[in-house]
Design a protein around this motif. Structure first.
Motif, PDB file in Angstrom:
ATOM      1  N   LEU A  92      23.779 -17.498 -12.761  1.00 51.91           N
ATOM      2  CA  LEU A  92      24.820 -16.741 -12.088  1.00 51.91           C
ATOM      3  C   LEU A  92      24.392 -15.288 -12.068  1.00 51.91           C
ATOM      4  CD1 LEU A  92      28.074 -18.257 -13.631  1.00 51.91           C
ATOM      5  CD2 LEU A  92      26.733 -19.021 -11.672  1.00 51.91           C
ATOM      6  N   PHE A  93      24.369 -14.706 -10.876  1.00 51.94           N
ATOM      7  CA  PHE A  93      23.968 -13.322 -10.702  1.00 51.94           C
ATOM      8  C   PHE A  93      25.102 -12.603  -9.967  1.00 51.94           C
ATOM      9  CE2 PHE A  93      21.456  -9.820  -8.886  1.00 51.94           C
ATOM     10  CZ  PHE A  93      20.794  -9.395 -10.029  1.00 51.94           C
ATOM     11  N   PRO A  94      26.171 -12.236 -10.723  1.00 53.37           N
ATOM     12  CA  PRO A  94      27.340 -11.638 -10.069  1.00 53.37           C
ATOM     13  C   PRO A  94      27.203 -10.137  -9.841  1.00 53.37           C
ATOM     14  CG  PRO A  94      27.762 -11.891 -12.395  1.00 53.37           C
ATOM     15  CD  PRO A  94      26.379 -12.469 -12.148  1.00 53.37           C
ATOM     16  N   SER A  95      26.010  -9.665  -9.716  1.00 50.27           N
ATOM     17  CA  SER A  95      25.769  -8.237  -9.583  1.00 50.27           C
ATOM     18  C   SER A  95      26.173  -7.732  -8.207  1.00 50.27           C
ATOM     19  CB  SER A  95      24.286  -7.943  -9.822  1.00 50.27           C
ATOM     20  OG  SER A  95      24.064  -6.560  -9.832  1.00 50.27           O
ATOM     21  N   ARG A  96      26.524  -6.454  -8.151  1.00 49.43           N
ATOM     22  CA  ARG A  96      26.832  -5.827  -6.869  1.00 49.43           C
ATOM     23  C   ARG A  96      25.634  -5.072  -6.334  1.00 49.43           C
ATOM     24  NH1 ARG A  96      32.311  -2.898  -7.325  1.00 49.43           N
ATOM     25  NH2 ARG A  96      31.936  -2.640  -5.115  1.00 49.43           N
ATOM     26  N   TYR A  97      24.550  -5.035  -7.096  1.00 53.26           N
ATOM     27  CA  TYR A  97      23.286  -4.503  -6.606  1.00 53.26           C
ATOM     28  C   TYR A  97      22.157  -5.212  -7.336  1.00 53.26           C
ATOM     29  CZ  TYR A  97      22.626  -1.692 -10.835  1.00 53.26           C
ATOM     30  OH  TYR A  97      22.453  -1.286 -12.128  1.00 53.26           O
ATOM     31  N   GLU A  98      20.995  -5.185  -6.752  1.00 55.47           N
ATOM     32  CA  GLU A  98      19.847  -5.830  -7.384  1.00 55.47           C
ATOM     33  C   GLU A  98      18.822  -4.756  -7.717  1.00 55.47           C
ATOM     34  OE1 GLU A  98      16.126  -8.365  -5.936  1.00 55.47           O
ATOM     35  OE2 GLU A  98      18.046  -9.093  -5.229  1.00 55.47           O
TER      36      GLU A  98
ATOM     37  N   PRO B  64      20.164 -20.339  -8.203  1.00 51.97           N
ATOM     38  CA  PRO B  64      20.963 -19.115  -8.323  1.00 51.97           C
ATOM     39  C   PRO B  64      22.238 -19.157  -7.486  1.00 51.97           C
ATOM     40  CG  PRO B  64      19.133 -18.750  -6.821  1.00 51.97           C
ATOM     41  CD  PRO B  64      19.015 -20.169  -7.317  1.00 51.97           C
ATOM     42  N   VAL B  65      23.309 -18.631  -8.079  1.00 53.53           N
ATOM     43  CA  VAL B  65      24.545 -18.346  -7.354  1.00 53.53           C
ATOM     44  C   VAL B  65      24.704 -16.836  -7.477  1.00 53.53           C
ATOM     45  CG1 VAL B  65      27.033 -18.686  -7.243  1.00 53.53           C
ATOM     46  CG2 VAL B  65      25.558 -20.573  -7.956  1.00 53.53           C
TER      47      VAL B  65
ATOM     48  N   ILE C 125      25.101 -18.105  -1.740  1.00 57.95           N
ATOM     49  CA  ILE C 125      25.210 -16.652  -1.698  1.00 57.95           C
ATOM     50  C   ILE C 125      26.602 -16.328  -1.165  1.00 57.95           C
ATOM     51  CG2 ILE C 125      24.239 -14.516  -0.769  1.00 57.95           C
ATOM     52  CD1 ILE C 125      22.417 -16.253  -2.684  1.00 57.95           C
ATOM     53  N   ILE C 126      27.342 -15.541  -1.923  1.00 55.75           N
ATOM     54  CA  ILE C 126      28.740 -15.292  -1.626  1.00 55.75           C
ATOM     55  C   ILE C 126      28.950 -13.800  -1.378  1.00 55.75           C
ATOM     56  CG2 ILE C 126      31.060 -15.303  -2.643  1.00 55.75           C
ATOM     57  CD1 ILE C 126      28.500 -17.837  -3.673  1.00 55.75           C
TER      58      ILE C 126
ATOM     59  N   LEU D 116      35.347 -18.354  -4.038  1.00 55.85           N
ATOM     60  CA  LEU D 116      34.204 -19.057  -3.471  1.00 55.85           C
ATOM     61  C   LEU D 116      33.044 -19.095  -4.471  1.00 55.85           C
ATOM     62  CD1 LEU D 116      33.029 -20.584  -1.101  1.00 55.85           C
ATOM     63  CD2 LEU D 116      32.320 -18.395  -0.103  1.00 55.85           C
ATOM     64  N   PHE D 117      32.875 -18.024  -5.236  1.00 55.64           N
ATOM     65  CA  PHE D 117      31.841 -17.987  -6.277  1.00 55.64           C
ATOM     66  C   PHE D 117      32.066 -19.137  -7.265  1.00 55.64           C
ATOM     67  CE2 PHE D 117      29.398 -16.208  -9.807  1.00 55.64           C
ATOM     68  CZ  PHE D 117      28.351 -15.568  -9.156  1.00 55.64           C
ATOM     69  N   ILE D 118      33.298 -19.295  -7.718  1.00 60.05           N
ATOM     70  CA  ILE D 118      33.641 -20.381  -8.644  1.00 60.05           C
ATOM     71  C   ILE D 118      33.446 -21.734  -7.978  1.00 60.05           C
ATOM     72  CG2 ILE D 118      35.534 -21.464  -9.920  1.00 60.05           C
ATOM     73  CD1 ILE D 118      36.628 -18.602 -10.336  1.00 60.05           C
ATOM     74  N   LYS D 119      33.867 -21.845  -6.729  1.00 59.30           N
ATOM     75  CA  LYS D 119      33.719 -23.107  -5.994  1.00 59.30           C
ATOM     76  C   LYS D 119      32.247 -23.524  -5.934  1.00 59.30           C
ATOM     77  CE  LYS D 119      34.610 -25.244  -1.545  1.00 59.30           C
ATOM     78  NZ  LYS D 119      35.063 -25.052  -0.177  1.00 59.30           N
ATOM     79  N   LYS D 120      31.357 -22.579  -5.706  1.00 58.43           N
ATOM     80  CA  LYS D 120      29.926 -22.890  -5.621  1.00 58.43           C
ATOM     81  C   LYS D 120      29.368 -23.309  -6.982  1.00 58.43           C
ATOM     82  CE  LYS D 120      29.601 -22.390  -1.304  1.00 58.43           C
ATOM     83  NZ  LYS D 120      29.268 -23.524  -0.435  1.00 58.43           N
TER      84      LYS D 120
END
Length: 172
Positions: free
Chosen positions: A65-71, A87-88, A110-111, A118-122
């Motif tokens: 899980l990569f819930p970041s707002r930037y990479e 990866p999600v 990718i959300i 939707l993140f949880i759904k994936k």
């Protein structure tokens, strides 16, 4: 928001048989979230993956899980895919947008931020594939490995050599 929605769902739905790693370039910003989900038994959270455990953690995991707002740099995602970890992630510039969104299979995970539902759904979709449709999950693993291989040091080295060669020709 995120904490109130994600924790109850993950606690109810995920069994002990799958392993998820969460890492985030915004770890300090997301610390309050991580403190809330730290105790979920099969989720491990890292501000960065420790180099001495890096390959072991990836090889034992199923989902990143990569819930970041930037990479900050896409190696974690590419290394995870090379290890067969799906990866999600939120749709951020870099490897997520430039590589994963262009893949017909993995782009489904990718959300757009901040669609937490939707993140949880994936996540749950991947868990169900892993748990009930192992062949389909293996297809995702193969796709992730294939895509990561396109960015191996050998391939990237050749691309850089071409770019540097072109720059050298232009300067002379």
């Amino acid at each position: 928001m995120l904490v109130n929605e994600i924790i109850p769902v993950l606690l109810r739905k995920l069994g002990d048989d799958i392993r998820i790693i969460i890492t985030d370039a915004n770890f300090d910003y997301m610390q309050w979230v991580y403190d809330k989900i730290r105790d979920i038994r099969n989720i491990e959270i890292y501000p960065h993956l420790p180099i001495n455990e890096y390959s072991r953690l990836l090889s034992e995991s199923h989902i990143l899980l990569f819930p970041s707002r930037y990479e900050s740099f896409g190696l974690v995602i590419l290394d995870a895919m090379a290890s067969g970890v799906i990866p999600v992630a939120f749709n951020v510039r870099g490897v997520v947008r430039d590589v994963l969104l262009n893949d017909k299979v993995l782009s489904d995970y990718i959300i757009d931020y901040p669609n937490i539902k939707l993140f949880i759904k994936k996540i749950l979709e991947l868990y169900n594939l892993w748990n009930r449709s192992n062949d389909k999950f293996k297809e995702l693993i193969l796709e992730a490995c294939k895509l990561a291989n396109e960015y191996s040091w050998n391939n990237v080295g050749i691309l850089w050599a071409k770019v540097l060669g072109k720059l050298l020709k232009e300067t002379h």
